[in-house]
Design a protein around this motif. Structure first.
Motif, PDB file in Angstrom:
ATOM      1  N   ILE A   1       0.836  -1.204   0.000  1.00  0.00           N
ATOM      2  CA  ILE A   1       0.000   0.000   0.000  1.00  0.00           C
ATOM      3  C   ILE A   1       0.872   1.256   0.000  1.00  0.00           C
ATOM      4  O   ILE A   1       0.636   2.189  -0.759  1.00  0.00           O
ATOM      5  N   SER A   2       1.922   1.264   0.843  1.00  0.00           N
ATOM      6  CA  SER A   2       2.720   2.493   0.929  1.00  0.00           C
ATOM      7  C   SER A   2       3.552   2.687  -0.340  1.00  0.00           C
ATOM      8  O   SER A   2       4.030   3.777  -0.596  1.00  0.00           O
ATOM      9  N   CYS A   3       3.709   1.638  -1.140  1.00  0.00           N
ATOM     10  CA  CYS A   3       4.417   1.762  -2.425  1.00  0.00           C
ATOM     11  C   CYS A   3       3.430   1.653  -3.586  1.00  0.00           C
ATOM     12  O   CYS A   3       3.814   1.239  -4.686  1.00  0.00           O
ATOM     13  N   HIS A   4       2.186   1.987  -3.353  1.00  0.00           N
ATOM     14  CA  HIS A   4       1.158   1.792  -4.385  1.00  0.00           C
ATOM     15  C   HIS A   4       1.446   2.659  -5.610  1.00  0.00           C
ATOM     16  O   HIS A   4       1.830   3.817  -5.484  1.00  0.00           O
ATOM     17  N   PRO A   5       1.267   2.081  -6.814  1.00  0.00           N
ATOM     18  CA  PRO A   5       1.556   2.849  -8.039  1.00  0.00           C
ATOM     19  C   PRO A   5       0.694   4.104  -8.201  1.00  0.00           C
ATOM     20  O   PRO A   5       1.033   4.956  -9.015  1.00  0.00           O
ATOM     21  N   VAL A   6      -0.385   4.213  -7.446  1.00  0.00           N
ATOM     22  CA  VAL A   6      -1.205   5.412  -7.566  1.00  0.00           C
ATOM     23  C   VAL A   6      -0.453   6.631  -7.008  1.00  0.00           C
ATOM     24  O   VAL A   6      -0.780   7.775  -7.316  1.00  0.00           O
ATOM     25  N   LEU A   7       0.603   6.387  -6.222  1.00  0.00           N
ATOM     26  CA  LEU A   7       1.414   7.484  -5.665  1.00  0.00           C
ATOM     27  C   LEU A   7       2.650   7.707  -6.529  1.00  0.00           C
ATOM     28  O   LEU A   7       3.148   6.768  -7.148  1.00  0.00           O
TER      29      LEU A   7
ATOM     30  N   ARG B   1       6.751   8.573  -7.014  1.00  0.00           N
ATOM     31  CA  ARG B   1       7.878   7.942  -6.312  1.00  0.00           C
ATOM     32  C   ARG B   1       8.270   8.638  -5.016  1.00  0.00           C
ATOM     33  O   ARG B   1       8.457   7.977  -3.999  1.00  0.00           O
ATOM     34  N   PRO B   2       8.418   9.974  -5.032  1.00  0.00           N
ATOM     35  CA  PRO B   2       8.809  10.603  -3.756  1.00  0.00           C
ATOM     36  C   PRO B   2       7.786  10.346  -2.653  1.00  0.00           C
ATOM     37  O   PRO B   2       8.153  10.147  -1.489  1.00  0.00           O
ATOM     38  N   ALA B   3       6.491  10.311  -3.024  1.00  0.00           N
ATOM     39  CA  ALA B   3       5.462  10.068  -2.015  1.00  0.00           C
ATOM     40  C   ALA B   3       5.563   8.645  -1.484  1.00  0.00           C
ATOM     41  O   ALA B   3       5.426   8.396  -0.288  1.00  0.00           O
ATOM     42  N   ARG B   4       5.846   7.682  -2.387  1.00  0.00           N
ATOM     43  CA  ARG B   4       5.990   6.294  -1.942  1.00  0.00           C
ATOM     44  C   ARG B   4       7.139   6.177  -0.947  1.00  0.00           C
ATOM     45  O   ARG B   4       7.014   5.534   0.088  1.00  0.00           O
ATOM     46  N   ALA B   5       8.265   6.802  -1.270  1.00  0.00           N
ATOM     47  CA  ALA B   5       9.441   6.685  -0.403  1.00  0.00           C
ATOM     48  C   ALA B   5       9.154   7.305   0.967  1.00  0.00           C
ATOM     49  O   ALA B   5       9.462   6.707   2.002  1.00  0.00           O
ATOM     50  N   ALA B   6       8.568   8.503   0.964  1.00  0.00           N
ATOM     51  CA  ALA B   6       8.311   9.189   2.238  1.00  0.00           C
ATOM     52  C   ALA B   6       7.317   8.394   3.077  1.00  0.00           C
ATOM     53  O   ALA B   6       7.522   8.189   4.280  1.00  0.00           O
TER      54      ALA B   6
ATOM     55  N   GLY C   1       4.203  -6.835 -10.743  1.00  0.00           N
ATOM     56  CA  GLY C   1       4.255  -5.397 -10.981  1.00  0.00           C
ATOM     57  C   GLY C   1       4.285  -4.618  -9.681  1.00  0.00           C
ATOM     58  O   GLY C   1       5.060  -3.679  -9.508  1.00  0.00           O
ATOM     59  N   ARG C   2       3.441  -5.039  -8.737  1.00  0.00           N
ATOM     60  CA  ARG C   2       3.368  -4.324  -7.468  1.00  0.00           C
ATOM     61  C   ARG C   2       4.650  -4.533  -6.664  1.00  0.00           C
ATOM     62  O   ARG C   2       5.135  -3.628  -5.994  1.00  0.00           O
ATOM     63  N   LEU C   3       5.189  -5.755  -6.740  1.00  0.00           N
ATOM     64  CA  LEU C   3       6.431  -6.039  -6.025  1.00  0.00           C
ATOM     65  C   LEU C   3       7.561  -5.178  -6.598  1.00  0.00           C
ATOM     66  O   LEU C   3       8.397  -4.653  -5.862  1.00  0.00           O
ATOM     67  N   ALA C   4       7.560  -5.021  -7.920  1.00  0.00           N
ATOM     68  CA  ALA C   4       8.602  -4.194  -8.549  1.00  0.00           C
ATOM     69  C   ALA C   4       8.556  -2.781  -7.988  1.00  0.00           C
ATOM     70  O   ALA C   4       9.589  -2.150  -7.768  1.00  0.00           O
ATOM     71  N   SER C   5       7.348  -2.296  -7.738  1.00  0.00           N
ATOM     72  CA  SER C   5       7.218  -0.953  -7.189  1.00  0.00           C
ATOM     73  C   SER C   5       7.802  -0.880  -5.772  1.00  0.00           C
ATOM     74  O   SER C   5       8.484   0.089  -5.418  1.00  0.00           O
ATOM     75  N   VAL C   6       7.573  -1.916  -4.971  1.00  0.00           N
ATOM     76  CA  VAL C   6       8.134  -1.942  -3.616  1.00  0.00           C
ATOM     77  C   VAL C   6       9.664  -1.981  -3.680  1.00  0.00           C
ATOM     78  O   VAL C   6      10.354  -1.220  -2.996  1.00  0.00           O
TER      79      VAL C   6
END
Lengths: 106, 631
Positions: free
Chosen positions: B102-108, B110-115, B168-173
């Protein structure tokens, strides 16, 4: 930062509950990436001394059994407080006794 | 005496992921879960100093937080008695994994995912995250709050993804974890401990992820890569803070413990990924392993590294990967082979300001016995880098390679030239010349430059400039070269033909399609080709959905295309199974969400609008998209 915790030998015999709690604690700390290495130590050990050109080796034990170091844990933590908290949880599991914690440099 | 307040803070960092994840399972909202967890933390602050710290403080906090959540659900009448059952160990792990997804969700972005990941998974405070990213606290607080709102508004699914979606989601994490790692690893400025601290946070996140998703080779690959890179941290900088290149590092300062952990992670990656083609992290880790296995730089198996880079380049054909491959080939098969690859990169505009390109080229030239040219390249590298220690280092290398060209230095001469001009002309020339001097090297002697070299560098600086702008840049350099007494340096600079005055600009609308300039993104290429090849209405082309395409028959609803489009389509689809074919660059804000039919379920981006498509074509050609249909 890394800390090395050296724990002295315990007087008490470990029971099954201690083994189970300890295994769970080690698993949790390994999974969270905190615990880098841990192990038990032969309390006797041997000593290596240098003096001038001479190097001599003497077999242990050198101290009373309860003063000897029986195990170590190397952890990677964010702060001294975090090292203290890990040490506190460890001591709660193993019972009465003492551990010495050193920060590891380099 | 244990300081209970300090313990609360430490326990929070250690346990927050599990606590927030357990609450997320109940309330399905990251913001709310974090608030409830914080309530529990406040309770601990009040009670622990008086009552003593509980034996298992994490379990204590989780119990209190779950009670808060039950109260909340009761109040909002969403209470379900199954919420009272504490999850078992496996469910707890799934909860934490779900939180990371969820915190690395593609809807966000990149900077938002990291923060958000550092906040809710690593348990860092806003000031800590702000220091780590060298950004103000209000900006980080805003970024995190906006991320939570976006997640809540998007209705992002809280279930664990499976099948094709999982990868795909794992790649985002993995991307977020590696981004955090690199933020710390690449930091060469500032003495704040929090930046190297980011590497530790990323390592912890990676190690945690490896336990949560043990069957994923790429996860172990990333962990191996980070452990081994981190093992070199002490050897990467010299006594004066200058960077030390990998093959010159003192290998005795490499951390064997981390290297061994990296090897172990690599073995797990191999064991889980035996049947699969290695992914980018496994390949990068394999390269890191090769370096770590060499006891001395001379023992490095460069042939194997070059082969691994070739495989990596097929997956990630980025300029930086290609440059690294050139380095490996240079060691494996000799400097000439490396130079051939590097020279092919010189025209790539993505690398024009990248100081490592001339840096690498300098190394290869020196090893080919071309010291004078090596010196020129290192001068260029020195004027491109932004890091002072690195600049000194490159200047020092330049000084030891080849003899200094005697004669005036470019930077100083340009300053003198501009100072002697009227202010209008000077400001017109300054911009053009500033780029050239940076790219050619501030301290390069004019006597060591040659016309062909100048022309090659200039071509990479303004590849897409219109004729008028291009000619203006050239005029500035010609004027300078003549003034400096080196007019021959401009001899190979060729003006571009200008349109006859007074007539509309006769840009061939097909030009960007037939001869697509390197700057045109893939999406535009495919769109323009498809409009031209099909002659279909623009709106029909933009309305295409991935699931409705028949790639074999080269047709979709009301649109049929031909071979040029067909050749590029798979790359544009990039494994997506459904949703709009042509997507906008950004995800829509919560207030501007389109209907589900116009939203890509995989990337969260909306369908490319007619207006935007029209604007992009007009900007490139000066014509309307419709002209493509007529052609």
């Amino acid at each position: 930062m890394r800390y090395l915790m050296l724990s002295k030998m315990q007087d008490t015999q470990p029971d099954e509950k201690l083994f189970a709690d300890m295994a769970a604690f080690i698993e949790e700390m390994t999974a969270s990436g905190v615990l880098l290495a841990t192990g038990g130590l032969d309390p006797a050990g041997f000593k290596i001394e240098s003096s001038g050109d001479d190097v001599t080796i003497t077999d242990g034990p050198f101290t009373e059994a309860k003063e000897a170091v029986g195990g170590f844990a190397l952890v990677e933590v964010r702060s001294r407080d975090e090292a203290i908290e890990l040490g506190r949880r460890f001591r709660k599991i193993v019972g009465d006794g003492e551990s010495v914690i050193h920060q590891v440099f380099g | 005496m244990i300081d209970a307040r300090a313990t609360v803070g430490v326990v929070w960092k250690q346990e927050s992921a599990r606590i927030v994840a357990a609450l997320l399972r109940m309330v399905h909202d990251v913001g709310l879960a974090e608030e409830l967890a914080h309530d529990a933390l406040v309770t601990a602050m009040e009670r622990w100093p008086a009552e003593g710290v509980p034996d298992n403080p994490g379990a204590w906090l989780t119990t209190v937080a779950r009670r808060r959540a039950v109260d909340h659900l009761r109040r909002s009448r969403r209470f379900d008695s199954t919420d009272l059952e504490p999850p078992d160990v496996a469910e707890q792990s799934d909860d934490v994994l779900r939180l990371m997804f969820i915190s690395c969700h593609p809807v966000l972005d990149r900077p938002a995912r990291a923060a958000l990941t550092l906040r809710v998974v690593a348990g860092l405070s806003v000031p800590e995250i702000a220091r780590a990213f060298l950004i103000g606290e209000p900006a980080i607080a805003h970024r995190i709050a906006a991320a939570k709102r976006t997640l809540s508004a998007s209705g992002a699914a809280y279930g664990l993804p499976s099948g094709a979606e999982l990868s795909g989601r794992l790649a985002s994490v993995l991307e977020v974890v590696y981004l955090v790692f690199n933020e710390g690893y690449a930091a060469t400025s500032g003495d704040d401990l929090m930046r190297p601290g980011l590497c530790l946070e990323a390592l912890r996140l990676g190690r945690l992820l490896a336990e949560l998703a043990p069957d994923e080779p790429e996860v172990h690959g990333l962990v191996a890569l980070m452990e081994i890179q981190q093992s070199r941290s002490a050897a990467r900088t010299g006594a004066r803070g200058e960077p030390v290149q990998l093959h010159e590092q003192n290998r005795g300062r490499w951390d064997r413990l981390l290297i061994n952990r990296g090897f172990a992670a690599m073995l797990r990656a191999r064991a889980t990924g035996a049947a699969k083609t290695p992914g980018p992290y496994v390949l990068q880790a394999a390269i890191a392993v090769c370096h770590a296995q060499a006891r001395t730089a001379q023992e490095t198996d460069w042939e194997r590294i070059a082969t691994l880079y070739e495989a990596l380049e097929r997956l990630l054909p980025t300029p930086v990967v290609r440059l690294n491959r050139a380095v490996a080939v240079g060691f494996a098969r000799g400097p000439q082979a490396g130079l051939a690859l590097v020279d092919a990169l010189r025209a790539d505009p993505a690398l024009r300001d990248y100081h490592l390109l001339p840096g690498v080229r300098g190394d290869l030239l020196l090893r080919s016995g071309r010291g004078a040219e090596a010196r020129t390249e290192w001068e260029r590298a020195a004027s491109l880098t932004r890091n002072a220690a690195e600049r000194d280092f490159l200047r020092a290398r330049a000084a030891t390679a080849g003899t200094a060209g005697r004669g005036p230095e470019l930077g100083a001469m340009v300053d003198e030239f501009l100072a002697g001009l009227g202010s209008g002309t000077a400001s017109a020339y300054r911009k053009s010349l500033a780029r050239m001097r940076r790219a050619l090297g501030e301290r390069i002697s004019l006597t060591t430059l040659d016309a062909a070299g100048v022309a090659a560098v200039v071509a990479s600086l303004w590849p897409d400039a219109a004729p008028r702008g291009w000619n203006r840049h050239l005029a500035a350099f010609r004027s300078f070269a003549a003034w400096a007494g080196f007019p021959q340096l401009a001899a190979e600079l060729k003006n571009r033909a200008l349109p006859p005055a007074g007539e509309p600009v006769p840009v061939d609308p097909l030009l960007p399609v037939l001869r697509i300039p390197s700057g045109v993104p893939l999406r535009e290429r495919v769109l323009w080709l498809m409009v031209r090849e099909s002659g279909a209405p623009i709106r029909a082309v933009l309305a295409l959905d991935v699931q409705d395409l028949d790639l074999a028959r080269r047709a979709g609803p009301a649109v049929a295309w031909r071979e040029q489009t067909a050749a590029l389509l798979p790359e544009l689809i990039a494994g997506r199974a459904r949703g709009p074919l042509f997507l906008s660059d950004r995800r829509p804000g919560p207030a501007r969400r389109p209907g589900p039919a116009d939203l890509c379920p995989e990337t969260g981006r909306r369908r490319l609008s007619y207006e935007r498509a029209e604007y992009l074509f007009k900007r490139a050609t000066g014509r309307t998209l419709r002209t493509l249909r007529m052609s």
